[in-house]
Structure formats: C-alpha cells, structure tokens
Design an enzyme around this catalytic site. Structure first.
Site, PDB file in Angstrom:
ATOM      1  N   ASP A   1       0.859  -1.191   0.000  1.00 21.23           N
ATOM      2  CA  ASP A   1       0.000   0.000   0.000  1.00 21.23           C
ATOM      3  C   ASP A   1       0.889   1.234   0.000  1.00 21.23           C
ATOM      4  OD1 ASP A   1      -2.257   1.960   1.018  1.00 21.23           O
ATOM      5  OD2 ASP A   1      -3.309   0.094   0.583  1.00 21.23           O
ATOM      6  N   ASP A   2       0.440   2.325   0.585  1.00 21.40           N
ATOM      7  CA  ASP A   2       1.161   3.601   0.528  1.00 21.40           C
ATOM      8  C   ASP A   2       2.535   3.492   1.213  1.00 21.40           C
ATOM      9  OD1 ASP A   2       1.565   6.273  -0.018  1.00 21.40           O
ATOM     10  OD2 ASP A   2      -0.288   6.942   0.929  1.00 21.40           O
TER      11      ASP A   2
ATOM     12  N   LYS B   1      -3.510  -0.787  -6.996  1.00 25.82           N
ATOM     13  CA  LYS B   1      -4.563  -0.043  -6.280  1.00 25.82           C
ATOM     14  C   LYS B   1      -4.293   1.425  -6.536  1.00 25.82           C
ATOM     15  CE  LYS B   1      -5.933   1.092  -1.495  1.00 25.82           C
ATOM     16  NZ  LYS B   1      -5.869   0.661  -0.070  1.00 25.82           N
TER      17      LYS B   1
ATOM     18  N   ASP C   1      -5.319   5.113  -5.670  1.00 23.32           N
ATOM     19  CA  ASP C   1      -6.022   5.956  -4.709  1.00 23.32           C
ATOM     20  C   ASP C   1      -6.418   7.284  -5.356  1.00 23.32           C
ATOM     21  OD1 ASP C   1      -7.061   6.664  -2.257  1.00 23.32           O
ATOM     22  OD2 ASP C   1      -5.264   6.111  -1.122  1.00 23.32           O
TER      23      ASP C   1
ATOM     24  N   ARG D   1     -13.280   0.686  -4.502  1.00 23.51           N
ATOM     25  CA  ARG D   1     -13.689   1.051  -3.141  1.00 23.51           C
ATOM     26  C   ARG D   1     -14.832   2.051  -3.239  1.00 23.51           C
ATOM     27  NH1 ARG D   1      -9.937   1.700   0.795  1.00 23.51           N
ATOM     28  NH2 ARG D   1     -11.542   3.026   1.711  1.00 23.51           N
TER      29      ARG D   1
ATOM     30  N   ASP E   1     -12.482   4.192   4.581  1.00 22.03           N
ATOM     31  CA  ASP E   1     -11.488   3.196   5.011  1.00 22.03           C
ATOM     32  C   ASP E   1     -11.995   2.407   6.212  1.00 22.03           C
ATOM     33  OD1 ASP E   1      -9.915   4.486   3.178  1.00 22.03           O
ATOM     34  OD2 ASP E   1      -8.364   5.087   4.609  1.00 22.03           O
TER      35      ASP E   1
END
Ligand code: GLA
Length: 405
Positions: free
Chosen positions: A82-83, A158, A160, A214, A218
């Site tokens: 992820d990030d 993914k 964002d 999504r 979150d």
C-alpha cells in the site's frame, strides 16, 4: 495553470478518443490476498521498528506465511503493497522509485521472490499529484508509470484518489486503465474512484474501467467501523450491487480478522458478510501473530466457496428490523442461495429468530436443504413456508445455504 485545467488538457491530449474498456479478463472471482495498510499503515521507521516497517522484508515475510500457513492453498494469492513504499521524488528519467533503504533489492526483485512462491504482487499509487501519505502520485506520468509497473512484474494496482479534483476521476481512472492495458501485462486494476465522489458515482463507467473499486470509507479496527460499512452496502444507494460480477467487484475494504478490534463472533460476521457481498478478500492483518480461531475463520473453505461463487452475484440486504438484518445471494448449484442473518444486538443471549425461506426472498423450488455454512451442519429439508428457528449470537451471524431438492 490551475491544476484542474492542466490535468484536463493533459488527459484529453494523451487519451485516444475512444478509451478501450478495461475488459482485461482478470479477477473473474473476487481477488484474495493480503494488503499492508490496515495493520502496518505508514510505518517507515525501519531503524527502530524493523519487523513492522513498510519494507521488502515485510512483504517477503507475508508471502512466505501465505504459503507456509495454508492461506495460499485456500485461494489467497496477492501480496499487496500500500502507501509509503516510494522515495519522495522521481529519478532522473522521471520514473517512480521504491525507497532504497527499505526496498534495497527493488520492486522487480521483490516481485520475482513473490512469483517464485506461486503468488502475485500488488502495488499502490494515487491518481493525484501525491499519494494520501504525500509520496509522488501518477498525475501527468500515467503512461510511464504503467510501463514501470509492468516492467517490475506487478500483478495488481490499487489507485487511490487523494490530491486531485474528484471531477477529473471519470477521465483519469479510465486513462490509467488504458495505459495498463497497453503494457500487455495482465494487471488487476483496483480503483478508489467512487469512494471520493461527493455526487452519486457513475457505476456503469466505473465497472467498465476497473476490476474492483472502493465505494466507501477506510475500514478501521473496530466493530463500529465494520457495522458502518455493512450498512452502507446494505443501503446500496444507486443500486451499485448490480454492477458486481466476474471481473468487476464492489470493494468494502480489507478484512480485519486477526487484529485487535473484533470479538470472535464479530470476526465471523465480517467473513460471512464479505462472502455474501462477493467482496475481495484482502487480509489486513499480521500473519505472524494471529489467533488460531481467526486463522480458521479466514481459511474456512465453505465460506470462501460462497465468496468465490462463479456466478459472481453480489448479495443484497432483504430484511432490516432493528438489530437484525438478513442478506441473500444466489449461488451455484443453480437455484441455490446463501444467506446471512446478522444480529447487531448486545442483549447477552443468542437471539432466536424465526424465518420462512419465502420471508428471505428464497423461492422457486418447493423445498430446500438448509445447511449452516461455517461447519457444514445440516439444519434440515424445508419448504419455503416452513418456519425455521435460527440462533444468532449477540453481535454475531448465522450463515446458511439453501439448495433446492
Ligand atoms: C487512503 C485509502 C487507504 C490507504 C491510504 C494510504 O486513505 O483509502 O486504503 O490506501 O489512503 O495512504
């Protein structure tokens, strides 16, 4: 020039007039794997916290454990970054780079390691100028970055949506899908596009451009967060459930099973609900430290089979009555249904709930064999008008399957 205008100009110049719709043949059932964010967040302190920081070591370890601990055998295959994996600036060729102290061998080597385990590697980026945690985003560099990911052997992206005007998303997300397709490498495309929309999202366009998306906030490590998510999907505003199907999934975010915030029964609720909603099963936990009962929930083959049902129909909430809600989902064999009865109540004894199958929208055959899904136990053969009593624990779930006889 204002960011909005510059972006718009850039996208309209680069994008062919007709963007190829995604149609990449991937994610025919909801993707399963592990994703770093919920449990490991943006811990970049490898000096003082070497075992938990975002680093190649963490992803190798989780990959190893997916294999060793039996997760791979039941279908979990993605190891997803992820990030916070990036350096703060691009290299001289304007390419993205992983932080060299935390990823000393680089992402290409990490992907080879993960592939040698028989698994796949996912990565994270952001459509905007910066990721949510402030690392370089892909705006103005989509073609270069798609190629970089393909060259590195990445299998899922993914994307964002921080630090970019939401009005640009209907252009930018399909554009990145186009560039991913152009690389020729199969890369599952996970979008956060609808989650950032303030107006009702255009799910038709989203489902044509993304393999998963999504829709909502979150997930956090709590029962309240879980309930908020279940309620949002139950409300199904704009009927987004109808857009789910092979290759296209609503994503209610990570599984938090095995972490700190949920009781045993609440963990069963998440697993059952993610199965009934045909949700991606991306664990956001620490596979090194996980209670055996949490692991058993995550690896329950009967529940996973409902999640992975080949028809890919997303379940819907059919009854909502104070603390109780019932969801159903058509599954194979033809004419069958999975259903969940969820009890949000905290009255300290199991609720005894009476339902006919017809109350739950299950009809078409005269009688059905009803089984409990987690343990496969037989409840009985019942007509659609028989009243059946289900016992559901406080903040718990009963998950059933009804197969026509
Ligand atoms: C957003 C996303 C999360 C996670 C973080 C990382 O909040 O919704 O899933 O990726 O950014 O910064």
């Amino acid at each position: 020039m204002h960011l909005y205008a510059a972006t718009f100009l850039w996208i309209s110049c680069l994008l062919p007039s007709q963007v190829d719709l995604l149609n990449n043949g991937l994610a025919r059932t909801p993707p399963m794997g592990w994703l770093a964010w919920e449990r490991f967040r943006c811990d970049i302190d490898c000096k003082d916290d070497p075992d938990n920081c975002i680093s190649e070591k963490l992803f190798r370890t989780m990959g190893d454990l997916l294999v060793k601990e039996g997760y791979k055998d039941v279908g979990y295959e993605y190891v997803n970054i992820d990030d916070c994996w990036l350096t703060h600036s691009r290299n001289a060729k304007n390419q993205l780079e992983a932080d060299p102290t935390r990823f000393p061998s680089g992402i290409k080597n990490l992907s080879s390691y993960i592939h040698n385990l028989g698994l796949k590697l996912g990565i994270y980026e952001d459509f905007g100028t910066k990721t949510c945690a402030g690392y370089p985003g892909i705006l103005f560099q989509m073609d270069t970055d798609a190629q970089t990911f393909a060259d590195w052997g990445v299998d899922m992206l993914k994307l964002d949506g921080c630090n970019v005007p939401t009005e640009l998303m209907p252009y930018g997300y399909p554009a990145m899908g186009y560039y991913l397709n152009q690389t020729g490498r199969p890369i599952v495309y996970s979008c956060e596009w609808p989650a950032y929309q303030t107006k009702e999202p255009d799910y038709q366009a989203i489902a044509q451009s993304c393999n998963l998306w999504r829709n909502y906030d979150d997930i956090q490590d709590s029962w309240d967060s879980l309930k908020g998510i279940i309620d949002f999907y139950g409300d199904d505003k704009g009927n987004f459930s109808m857009f789910a199907g092979p290759g296209a999934w609503n994503d209610p975010d990570m599984l938090i099973i095995g972490n700190y915030g949920l009781s045993y029964d609440q963990q069963r609720v998440q697993m059952a609900m993610w199965a009934i909603m045909a949700s991606p099963l991306l664990m956001g936990n620490d596979l090194r430290h996980i209670a055996p009962e949490s692991k058993a929930i995550l690896q329950n083959k009967n529940v996973i089979a409902i999640n992975q049902d080949p028809m890919g129909k997303m379940g819907k909430r059919v009854i909502k009555n104070n603390d109780i809600q019932v969801w159903t989902r058509p599954v194979m064999p033809t004419g069958s249904y999975a259903f969940t009865i969820v009890n949000y109540g905290v009255y300290g004894t199991p609720a005894k709930l009476n339902y006919k199958l017809s109350d739950m929208g299950i009809s078409g055959s005269k009688s059905y064999l009803i089984t409990e899904v987690f343990d496969g136990s037989k409840i009985g053969v019942h007509t659609t008008s028989d009243v059946v009593t289900y016992s559901v624990n406080p903040t718990g779930v009963f998950m059933g399957k009804a197969v026509p006889q």
